[in-house]
Design a protein around this motif. Structure first.
Motif, PDB file in Angstrom:
ATOM      1  N   PRO A   1      21.664  22.189 -22.046  1.00 28.43           N
ATOM      2  CA  PRO A   1      22.205  23.085 -23.073  1.00 28.43           C
ATOM      3  C   PRO A   1      23.423  22.560 -23.833  1.00 28.43           C
ATOM      4  CG  PRO A   1      21.690  24.297 -21.084  1.00 28.43           C
ATOM      5  CD  PRO A   1      21.535  22.847 -20.749  1.00 28.43           C
ATOM      6  N   VAL A   2      24.306  21.802 -23.167  1.00 28.53           N
ATOM      7  CA  VAL A   2      25.551  21.426 -23.844  1.00 28.53           C
ATOM      8  C   VAL A   2      25.307  20.401 -24.955  1.00 28.53           C
ATOM      9  CG1 VAL A   2      27.820  20.375 -23.476  1.00 28.53           C
ATOM     10  CG2 VAL A   2      26.964  22.060 -21.868  1.00 28.53           C
ATOM     11  N   SER A   3      24.388  19.464 -24.745  1.00 32.49           N
ATOM     12  CA  SER A   3      24.200  18.423 -25.759  1.00 32.49           C
ATOM     13  C   SER A   3      22.741  18.203 -26.145  1.00 32.49           C
ATOM     14  CB  SER A   3      24.802  17.105 -25.264  1.00 32.49           C
ATOM     15  OG  SER A   3      24.206  16.749 -24.029  1.00 32.49           O
ATOM     16  N   GLY A   4      21.888  19.155 -25.815  1.00 34.31           N
ATOM     17  CA  GLY A   4      20.451  18.989 -26.066  1.00 34.31           C
ATOM     18  C   GLY A   4      20.101  18.816 -27.537  1.00 34.31           C
ATOM     19  N   ALA A   5      20.929  19.394 -28.433  1.00 33.82           N
ATOM     20  CA  ALA A   5      20.588  19.355 -29.869  1.00 33.82           C
ATOM     21  C   ALA A   5      20.441  17.924 -30.373  1.00 33.82           C
ATOM     22  CB  ALA A   5      21.650  20.104 -30.665  1.00 33.82           C
ATOM     23  N   GLU A   6      21.209  16.994 -29.805  1.00 31.10           N
ATOM     24  CA  GLU A   6      21.109  15.610 -30.295  1.00 31.10           C
ATOM     25  C   GLU A   6      19.765  14.970 -29.942  1.00 31.10           C
ATOM     26  OE1 GLU A   6      23.224  12.369 -27.685  1.00 31.10           O
ATOM     27  OE2 GLU A   6      24.492  14.168 -27.614  1.00 31.10           O
ATOM     28  N   PHE A   7      19.034  15.576 -28.979  1.00 29.02           N
ATOM     29  CA  PHE A   7      17.731  15.040 -28.573  1.00 29.02           C
ATOM     30  C   PHE A   7      16.564  15.733 -29.271  1.00 29.02           C
ATOM     31  CE2 PHE A   7      20.707  14.064 -25.213  1.00 29.02           C
ATOM     32  CZ  PHE A   7      20.386  12.765 -24.856  1.00 29.02           C
ATOM     33  N   LEU A   8      16.872  16.730 -30.129  1.00 23.93           N
ATOM     34  CA  LEU A   8      15.784  17.470 -30.789  1.00 23.93           C
ATOM     35  C   LEU A   8      14.894  16.576 -31.665  1.00 23.93           C
ATOM     36  CD1 LEU A   8      16.879  21.016 -32.029  1.00 23.93           C
ATOM     37  CD2 LEU A   8      14.878  20.418 -30.659  1.00 23.93           C
ATOM     38  N   PRO A   9      15.474  15.654 -32.484  1.00 26.36           N
ATOM     39  CA  PRO A   9      14.593  14.786 -33.283  1.00 26.36           C
ATOM     40  C   PRO A   9      13.625  13.988 -32.404  1.00 26.36           C
ATOM     41  CG  PRO A   9      16.853  14.641 -34.066  1.00 26.36           C
ATOM     42  CD  PRO A   9      16.896  15.432 -32.796  1.00 26.36           C
ATOM     43  N   LEU A  10      14.114  13.519 -31.252  1.00 25.94           N
ATOM     44  CA  LEU A  10      13.260  12.770 -30.327  1.00 25.94           C
ATOM     45  C   LEU A  10      12.132  13.678 -29.813  1.00 25.94           C
ATOM     46  CD1 LEU A  10      12.653  10.308 -28.521  1.00 25.94           C
ATOM     47  CD2 LEU A  10      14.316  11.195 -26.883  1.00 25.94           C
ATOM     48  N   ALA A  11      12.479  14.923 -29.475  1.00 20.44           N
ATOM     49  CA  ALA A  11      11.459  15.850 -28.978  1.00 20.44           C
ATOM     50  C   ALA A  11      10.393  16.083 -30.059  1.00 20.44           C
ATOM     51  CB  ALA A  11      12.107  17.164 -28.563  1.00 20.44           C
ATOM     52  N   PHE A  12      10.817  16.211 -31.306  1.00 23.26           N
ATOM     53  CA  PHE A  12       9.838  16.412 -32.387  1.00 23.26           C
ATOM     54  C   PHE A  12       8.931  15.193 -32.549  1.00 23.26           C
ATOM     55  CE2 PHE A  12      12.066  20.230 -33.407  1.00 23.26           C
ATOM     56  CZ  PHE A  12      11.103  21.026 -34.026  1.00 23.26           C
ATOM     57  N   ASP A  13       9.483  13.976 -32.286  1.00 24.52           N
ATOM     58  CA  ASP A  13       8.636  12.767 -32.338  1.00 24.52           C
ATOM     59  C   ASP A  13       7.597  12.766 -31.223  1.00 24.52           C
ATOM     60  OD1 ASP A  13       9.931  11.771 -34.486  1.00 24.52           O
ATOM     61  OD2 ASP A  13      11.189  10.345 -33.355  1.00 24.52           O
ATOM     62  N   LEU A  14       7.979  13.344 -30.068  1.00 26.47           N
ATOM     63  CA  LEU A  14       7.123  13.217 -28.879  1.00 26.47           C
ATOM     64  C   LEU A  14       6.132  14.372 -28.714  1.00 26.47           C
ATOM     65  CD1 LEU A  14       9.759  11.879 -26.303  1.00 26.47           C
ATOM     66  CD2 LEU A  14       7.812  10.632 -27.231  1.00 26.47           C
ATOM     67  N   VAL A  15       6.327  15.468 -29.456  1.00 24.54           N
ATOM     68  CA  VAL A  15       5.415  16.602 -29.293  1.00 24.54           C
ATOM     69  C   VAL A  15       4.326  16.511 -30.369  1.00 24.54           C
ATOM     70  CG1 VAL A  15       6.585  18.330 -30.773  1.00 24.54           C
ATOM     71  CG2 VAL A  15       5.401  19.055 -28.688  1.00 24.54           C
ATOM     72  N   ARG A  16       3.108  16.933 -30.012  1.00 27.69           N
ATOM     73  CA  ARG A  16       2.014  16.875 -30.997  1.00 27.69           C
ATOM     74  C   ARG A  16       2.155  18.026 -31.996  1.00 27.69           C
ATOM     75  NH1 ARG A  16      -1.212  21.229 -30.052  1.00 27.69           N
ATOM     76  NH2 ARG A  16      -1.601  21.846 -27.896  1.00 27.69           N
ATOM     77  N   SER A  17       1.438  17.954 -33.113  1.00 28.14           N
ATOM     78  CA  SER A  17       1.418  19.065 -34.070  1.00 28.14           C
ATOM     79  C   SER A  17       0.901  20.310 -33.366  1.00 28.14           C
ATOM     80  CB  SER A  17       0.488  18.755 -35.245  1.00 28.14           C
ATOM     81  OG  SER A  17       1.067  17.782 -36.034  1.00 28.14           O
ATOM     82  N   ASN A  18       1.528  21.420 -33.635  1.00 19.83           N
ATOM     83  CA  ASN A  18       1.234  22.713 -32.988  1.00 19.83           C
ATOM     84  C   ASN A  18       1.619  22.739 -31.504  1.00 19.83           C
ATOM     85  OD1 ASN A  18       0.219  24.043 -35.266  1.00 19.83           O
ATOM     86  ND2 ASN A  18      -1.723  22.944 -35.045  1.00 19.83           N
ATOM     87  N   GLY A  19       2.270  21.677 -31.027  1.00 20.35           N
ATOM     88  CA  GLY A  19       2.789  21.680 -29.659  1.00 20.35           C
ATOM     89  C   GLY A  19       4.071  22.521 -29.588  1.00 20.35           C
ATOM     90  N   ILE A  20       4.511  22.766 -28.346  1.00 22.16           N
ATOM     91  CA  ILE A  20       5.646  23.686 -28.120  1.00 22.16           C
ATOM     92  C   ILE A  20       6.840  22.939 -27.545  1.00 22.16           C
ATOM     93  CG2 ILE A  20       6.405  25.746 -26.827  1.00 22.16           C
ATOM     94  CD1 ILE A  20       4.179  26.514 -28.630  1.00 22.16           C
TER      95      ILE A  20
END
Ligand code: SAM
Length: 310
Positions: free
Chosen positions: A243-262
Motif C-alpha cells: 500500500p505505501v508505494s504500490g502506485a509506482e508499480f501500477l504501470p508494470l502491472a498494466f504491462d503484465l495483465v491481459r486485456s480485460n484482466g483484473i
C-alpha cells in the motif's frame, strides 16, 4: 484486532440461529474455544458468538469487550503472539496468563518499515520468539513477525479476493510475503506466481506452500521489476499488496495483465478516488474502490479492483 480500551474488537465469530444460540454457546465453552472476554450479540435472527481461533464456518466480526478484557493493556493478537503498544512487563505477564493459546508477548520497537515492510520487537513475556502459526479460513500460515510482513487484519480481504478467482486463472501476486494471498487463491487458480524480494519471506512461503498443499503456487525470489525478463507472461489477475508505494508499480502491472484482466491494487490514501485518474491514464476502469482498514487519523488503506480495458 485491538484490545484493552472501549473500541470494538475484531474476532473470529460463528453465526447461529437464535434458537440454537445457548446450546452452541455451551458447546463452545465445553470445547474451551468461546472468547469469554467479548460480549456475544444478536443480529436479526442470528446469535453471533466470538471464538478464539478460526474454525469451519467462522468469519470476522466486531464485538464489545467485557470487563475481563478491559482490565488488560492494549494489544494485538497474531496467532500465539500478543503485540503490546507499551513496554509494560507486568501487563505482558497478565496478557500471557489470560489465554492458554498465547506463547509470547512482544513490544514493537519500530513501525512497519523498509523495503521488506517488517517491524523490530523486544520480548516482554513468554517464549523468546517472533515466530508463530496463524490459522485462517482453513489455511495455516507459519510467520515470523521480525523477518517478514504478515497481518491478520487482511484475512477477510484475502477471502474476498479468493472468492473472485475463477477456475483456470493464472494469477500474479506481486508482493506475496509469506504467501497468504497466493495460498488463499491457489485452490481455484491454475497457477499463482508469488514474488517477493525478501528471502526470508520466500523461505516461510515454501513452508506454507508445503503445509497447505498449495501445489499451484510458484514462489519467485525477485524484485518484481525484473519479473518480465524471467516470466514474460500475461496474467488473468494481479494482486498488488504494497500500500505505501504500490502506485509506482501500477504501470508494470498494466504491462503484465491481459486485456480485460483484473488488478487488485492496495493503496494508502487520504481521500476517496485518489488514484482513479492515474488508473484511467493507464487504461484501467475502476470496478470498485473499498475501504480496507484505517492507517492513521487522516489516511486509510483502500483497495481498487481494476479491469484493464481492451
Ligand atoms: N502480500 C503479503 C501479505 O499480505 O502478507 C505481503 C504484503 S507486504 C505489505 C509487501 C511485501 O512486498 C513485502 O513482503 C516486501 O518484501 C515485498 N516487496 C517490496 N518491494 C518489492 C519488490 N520491488 N519486488 C518484490 N517484492 C517486494
Amino acid at each position: 484486532m485491538m484490545v484493552g480500551d472501549l473500541e470494538q474488537i475484531e474476532q473470529w465469530c460463528l453465526r447461529v440461529p437464535v434458537r440454537k444460540g445457548e446450546e452452541t454457546r455451551q458447546a463452545l465453552i465445553r470445547e474451551a474455544v468461546l472468547d469469554r472476554t467479548l460480549r456475544p450479540r444478536r443480529e436479526g435472527g442470528a446469535f453471533i458468538l466470538p471464538v478464539l481461533n478460526w474454525r469451519e464456518a467462522a468469519g470476522r466480526c466486531l464485538f464489545d469487550p467485557l470487563p475481563e478484557r478491559l482490565a488488560l493493556p492494549r494489544h494485538e493478537l497474531i496467532g500465539g503472539i500478543a503485540v503490546m503498544q507499551d513496554h509494560d512487563v507486568a501487563g505482558a505477564e497478565k496478557i500471557l496468563a489470560s489465554r492458554p493459546s498465547l506463547h509470547t508477548v512482544l513490544y514493537a520497537t519500530s513501525e512497519v518499515e523498509g523495503e521488506y515492510r517488517t517491524r523490530t520487537f523486544v520480548v516482554l513475556a513468554g517464549t523468546p520468539t517472533t515466530r508463530t502459526d496463524c490459522i485462517e479460513y482453513g489455511h495455516r500460515y507459519t510467520i515470523d513477525l521480525s523477518a517478514a510482513y504478515f497481518s491478520t487484519r487482511l484475512s477477510t480481504e484475502r477471502q474476498r479476493i479468493a472468492s473472485l478467482v475463477g477456475h483456470g486463472e493464472v494469477v500474479l501476486d506481486m508482493f506475496a510475503g509469506v504467501g497468504p494471498y497466493a495460498i488463499a487463491v491457489a485452490d481455484c487458480a491454475e497457477l499463482v506466481v508469488a514474488a517477493d524480494i525478501n528471502p526470508e519471506a520466500i523461505s516461510l512461503m515454501l513452508e506454507n506452500i508445503e503445509q497447505n498443499h498449495a501445489r499451484t503456487v510458484l514462489p519467485v525470489l525477485a524484485d518484481v521489476r525484473n519479473l518480465p525478463e524471467v516470466i514474460p507472461w500475461q496474467f488473468d489477475r494481479i494482486i498488488m499488496n504494497l500500500p505505501v508505494s504500490g502506485a509506482e508499480f501500477l504501470p508494470l502491472a498494466f504491462d503484465l495483465v491481459r486485456s480485460n484482466g483484473i488488478i487488485h491494487f492496495y493503496a494508502l490514501v487520504s481521500q476517496e478516488g485518489e488514484h482513479r485518474q492515474g488508473i484511467s491514464h493507464l487504461g484501467g476502469e475502476v470496478v470498485s474502490e473499498r475501504y480496507v482498514r484505517s492507517y492513521s487519523p487522516s489516511q486509510w488503506h483502500a483497495v481498487y479492483d481494476i479491469i484493464k480495458k481492451e
